[in-house]
Design an enzyme around this catalytic site. Structure first.
Site, PDB file in Angstrom:
ATOM      1  N   GLY A 294       0.966  -5.261   1.301  1.00  0.00           N
ATOM      2  CA  GLY A 294      -0.094  -5.220   0.293  1.00  0.00           C
ATOM      3  C   GLY A 294       0.302  -5.906  -1.009  1.00  0.00           C
ATOM      4  O   GLY A 294      -0.553  -6.429  -1.723  1.00  0.00           O
TER       5      GLY A 294
ATOM      6  N   LEU B  20       0.840  -1.201   0.000  1.00  0.00           N
ATOM      7  CA  LEU B  20       0.000   0.000   0.000  1.00  0.00           C
ATOM      8  C   LEU B  20       0.871   1.245   0.000  1.00  0.00           C
ATOM      9  O   LEU B  20       1.931   1.287   0.627  1.00  0.00           O
ATOM     10  CB  LEU B  20      -0.913  -0.003   1.233  1.00  0.00           C
ATOM     11  CG  LEU B  20      -1.798  -1.239   1.411  1.00  0.00           C
ATOM     12  CD1 LEU B  20      -2.790  -1.016   2.533  1.00  0.00           C
ATOM     13  CD2 LEU B  20      -2.513  -1.604   0.119  1.00  0.00           C
TER      14      LEU B  20
ATOM     15  N   ASN C 239       4.326  -7.842   6.409  1.00  0.00           N
ATOM     16  CA  ASN C 239       5.197  -7.144   7.374  1.00  0.00           C
ATOM     17  C   ASN C 239       4.569  -5.868   7.918  1.00  0.00           C
ATOM     18  O   ASN C 239       5.223  -5.091   8.608  1.00  0.00           O
ATOM     19  CB  ASN C 239       6.521  -6.769   6.690  1.00  0.00           C
ATOM     20  CG  ASN C 239       6.322  -5.684   5.656  1.00  0.00           C
ATOM     21  OD1 ASN C 239       5.361  -5.708   4.914  1.00  0.00           O
ATOM     22  ND2 ASN C 239       7.203  -4.712   5.646  1.00  0.00           N
ATOM     23  N   GLU C 240       3.303  -5.619   7.607  1.00  0.00           N
ATOM     24  CA  GLU C 240       2.745  -4.297   7.913  1.00  0.00           C
ATOM     25  C   GLU C 240       2.668  -4.001   9.403  1.00  0.00           C
ATOM     26  O   GLU C 240       2.663  -2.837   9.804  1.00  0.00           O
ATOM     27  CB  GLU C 240       1.371  -4.112   7.260  1.00  0.00           C
ATOM     28  CG  GLU C 240       0.252  -4.979   7.796  1.00  0.00           C
ATOM     29  CD  GLU C 240       0.227  -6.365   7.178  1.00  0.00           C
ATOM     30  OE1 GLU C 240       1.063  -6.662   6.304  1.00  0.00           O
ATOM     31  OE2 GLU C 240      -0.632  -7.149   7.591  1.00  0.00           O
TER      32      GLU C 240
HETATM   33  C1  LIG Z   1      -6.989 -12.746   1.684  1.00  0.00           C
HETATM   34  C2  LIG Z   1      -6.462 -11.576   2.402  1.00  0.00           C
HETATM   35  C3  LIG Z   1      -7.184 -11.244   3.636  1.00  0.00           C
HETATM   36  C4  LIG Z   1      -6.729 -10.417   4.517  1.00  0.00           C
HETATM   37  C5  LIG Z   1      -5.501  -9.653   4.286  1.00  0.00           C
HETATM   38  C6  LIG Z   1      -4.639  -9.608   5.440  1.00  0.00           C
HETATM   39  C7  LIG Z   1      -3.763  -8.682   5.545  1.00  0.00           C
HETATM   40  C8  LIG Z   1      -3.626  -7.607   4.531  1.00  0.00           C
HETATM   41  C9  LIG Z   1      -2.664  -6.564   4.928  1.00  0.00           C
HETATM   42  C10 LIG Z   1      -2.820  -5.341   4.112  1.00  0.00           C
HETATM   43  C11 LIG Z   1      -2.106  -4.209   4.792  1.00  0.00           C
HETATM   44  C12 LIG Z   1      -1.012  -3.731   3.954  1.00  0.00           C
HETATM   45  C13 LIG Z   1      -0.271  -2.711   4.362  1.00  0.00           C
HETATM   46  C14 LIG Z   1       0.830  -2.194   3.507  1.00  0.00           C
HETATM   47  O1  LIG Z   1       1.050  -2.622   2.395  1.00  0.00           O
HETATM   48  S1  LIG Z   1       1.759  -0.915   4.165  1.00  0.00           S
HETATM   49  C15 LIG Z   1       3.141  -0.784   3.075  1.00  0.00           C
HETATM   50  C16 LIG Z   1       4.164  -1.798   3.444  1.00  0.00           C
HETATM   51  N1  LIG Z   1       5.262  -1.716   2.537  1.00  0.00           N
HETATM   52  C17 LIG Z   1       6.502  -1.671   2.960  1.00  0.00           C
HETATM   53  O2  LIG Z   1       6.803  -1.679   4.120  1.00  0.00           O
HETATM   54  C18 LIG Z   1       7.535  -1.593   1.860  1.00  0.00           C
HETATM   55  C19 LIG Z   1       8.454  -0.475   2.104  1.00  0.00           C
HETATM   56  N2  LIG Z   1       9.367  -0.382   1.001  1.00  0.00           N
HETATM   57  C20 LIG Z   1      10.480  -1.118   0.902  1.00  0.00           C
HETATM   58  O3  LIG Z   1      10.759  -1.966   1.692  1.00  0.00           O
HETATM   59  C21 LIG Z   1      11.377  -0.831  -0.245  1.00  0.00           C
HETATM   60  O4  LIG Z   1      11.087   0.455  -0.733  1.00  0.00           O
HETATM   61  C22 LIG Z   1      11.290  -1.838  -1.420  1.00  0.00           C
HETATM   62  C23 LIG Z   1       9.843  -2.024  -1.906  1.00  0.00           C
HETATM   63  C24 LIG Z   1      11.859  -3.198  -1.000  1.00  0.00           C
HETATM   64  C25 LIG Z   1      12.132  -1.302  -2.616  1.00  0.00           C
HETATM   65  O5  LIG Z   1      13.434  -1.005  -2.162  1.00  0.00           O
HETATM   66  P1  LIG Z   1      14.415  -0.133  -3.074  1.00  0.00           P
HETATM   67  O6  LIG Z   1      14.431  -0.679  -4.449  1.00  0.00           O
HETATM   68  O7  LIG Z   1      15.709  -0.039  -2.342  1.00  0.00           O
HETATM   69  O8  LIG Z   1      13.714   1.289  -3.191  1.00  0.00           O
HETATM   70  P2  LIG Z   1      13.628   2.439  -2.078  1.00  0.00           P
HETATM   71  O9  LIG Z   1      13.451   1.868  -0.730  1.00  0.00           O
HETATM   72  O10 LIG Z   1      14.751   3.375  -2.286  1.00  0.00           O
HETATM   73  O11 LIG Z   1      12.254   3.127  -2.483  1.00  0.00           O
HETATM   74  C26 LIG Z   1      12.153   3.882  -3.685  1.00  0.00           C
HETATM   75  C27 LIG Z   1      11.108   4.963  -3.471  1.00  0.00           C
HETATM   76  O12 LIG Z   1       9.847   4.336  -3.270  1.00  0.00           O
HETATM   77  C28 LIG Z   1       9.256   4.843  -2.068  1.00  0.00           C
HETATM   78  N3  LIG Z   1       8.422   3.789  -1.468  1.00  0.00           N
HETATM   79  C29 LIG Z   1       8.788   2.544  -1.144  1.00  0.00           C
HETATM   80  N4  LIG Z   1       7.759   1.849  -0.633  1.00  0.00           N
HETATM   81  C30 LIG Z   1       6.715   2.688  -0.626  1.00  0.00           C
HETATM   82  C31 LIG Z   1       5.358   2.552  -0.214  1.00  0.00           C
HETATM   83  N5  LIG Z   1       4.850   1.392   0.303  1.00  0.00           N
HETATM   84  N6  LIG Z   1       4.549   3.614  -0.328  1.00  0.00           N
HETATM   85  C32 LIG Z   1       5.010   4.780  -0.837  1.00  0.00           C
HETATM   86  N7  LIG Z   1       6.293   4.981  -1.264  1.00  0.00           N
HETATM   87  C33 LIG Z   1       7.124   3.940  -1.153  1.00  0.00           C
HETATM   88  C34 LIG Z   1      10.446   5.200  -1.217  1.00  0.00           C
HETATM   89  O13 LIG Z   1      10.090   6.097  -0.205  1.00  0.00           O
HETATM   90  C35 LIG Z   1      11.375   5.796  -2.233  1.00  0.00           C
HETATM   91  O14 LIG Z   1      10.931   7.116  -2.506  1.00  0.00           O
HETATM   92  P3  LIG Z   1      11.977   8.304  -2.671  1.00  0.00           P
HETATM   93  O15 LIG Z   1      11.117   9.494  -2.947  1.00  0.00           O
HETATM   94  O16 LIG Z   1      12.722   8.401  -1.377  1.00  0.00           O
HETATM   95  O17 LIG Z   1      12.853   7.903  -3.820  1.00  0.00           O
END
Ligand SMILES: CC/C=C\C/C=C\CCCC/C=C/C(=O)SCCNC(=O)CCNC(=O)[C@H](O)C(C)(C)COP(=O)(O)OP(=O)(O)OC[C@H]1O[C@@H](n2cnc3c(N)ncnc32)[C@H](O)[C@@H]1OP(=O)(O)O
Length: 188
Positions: free
Chosen positions: A153, A108, A177-178
């Site tokens: 997500g 997300l 991991n949220e």
């Molecule tokens: C059947 C099902 C029934 C029930 C479901 C049950 C549970 C469902 C749960 C649902 C809840 C979900 C919640 C979420 O998804 S919260 C988001 C969680 N995500 C993360 O924690 C990921 C965080 N990101 C990372 O770990 C890394 O960015 C990644 C993806 C591994 C990539 O790494 P890398 O290539 O090194 O890139 P950067 O880290 O440098 O990131 C580049 C750029 O992207 C921005 N960014 C990364 N992730 C997000 C994000 N999630 N949202 C917005 N922006 C993001 C990051 O800040 C960088 O931006 P910049 O401007 O600094 O360049």
């Protein structure tokens, strides 16, 4: 930054995924219909859809830079694309993959939840629910071709497909991991 610290994975695409993005398939563009009207969304800019009518298999390439974060707009585009394919009787299967290097989907879009209104967050979470329900209940055979990291997500999205194939690379992570971000998914 916590979001950077959560998961940091990298690697290259496998031959399989390169094959999936082959340009020999005819391109079909998803257009905004039902959901877009409800949500005032624009055209599907973050999805490239290849549909091979001879096999009935569509490949949805997520290309929402930098990391396919699932924003309200992007979730809406995904729903529209699936809806459109389901309406096409010649479509039998859908492969979902990423055009972004090293990342399937970062989950997300955290910015949708940071300093936004309660109303916006409500709309956002409804879109999250709609996305996974649409995939989970789709009549299409759905496959997540996970060619990069897929936290939270992103993992949810993959889980709601019928099948998952993940590129064999130790740098790619997948999981729910949220809670590490202090986030508890709401009741559906
Ligand atoms: C059947 C099902 C029934 C029930 C479901 C049950 C549970 C469902 C749960 C649902 C809840 C979900 C919640 C979420 O998804 S919260 C988001 C969680 N995500 C993360 O924690 C990921 C965080 N990101 C990372 O770990 C890394 O960015 C990644 C993806 C591994 C990539 O790494 P890398 O290539 O090194 O890139 P950067 O880290 O440098 O990131 C580049 C750029 O992207 C921005 N960014 C990364 N992730 C997000 C994000 N999630 N949202 C917005 N922006 C993001 C990051 O800040 C960088 O931006 P910049 O401007 O600094 O360049």
């Amino acid at each position: 930054m916590a979001l950077r610290a959560a998961l940091r994975k990298s690697c290259a695409l496998t031959g399989l995924f390169c094959q999936l993005s082959s340009s020999r398939h005819g391109r079909v563009c998803a257009s905004p219909v039902l959901v877009a009207q409800q949500r005032n969304s624009s055209t599907a800019q973050n999805i490239k859809l290849d549909f091979d009518q001879s096999t009935g298999v569509a490949v949805m390439h997520m290309q929402c830079p930098p990391v396919n974060a699932l924003s309200l707009e992007f979730l809406t585009e995904i729903c529209i694309t699936v809806e459109k394919l389901e309406m096409d009787k010649s479509c039998r299967g859908l492969i979902i993959t990423s055009s972004q290097p090293k990342v399937f989907s970062a989950g997300l879009d955290l910015l949708e939840m940071y300093e936004t209104s309660t109303e916006h967050r409500g709309e956002f979470w409804r879109a999250v629910q709609e996305m996974w329900l649409k995939l989970y209940s789709s009549k299409l055979v759905t496959i997540a071709a996970i060619n990069g990291s897929s936290p939270a997500g992103g993992c949810l999205m993959a889980m709601t497909c019928d099948y998952r194939i993940m590129a064999d690379n130790p740098r790619y992570g997948i999981g729910l991991n949220e809670t590490q971000l202090g986030m508890v998914a709401p009741f559906w």
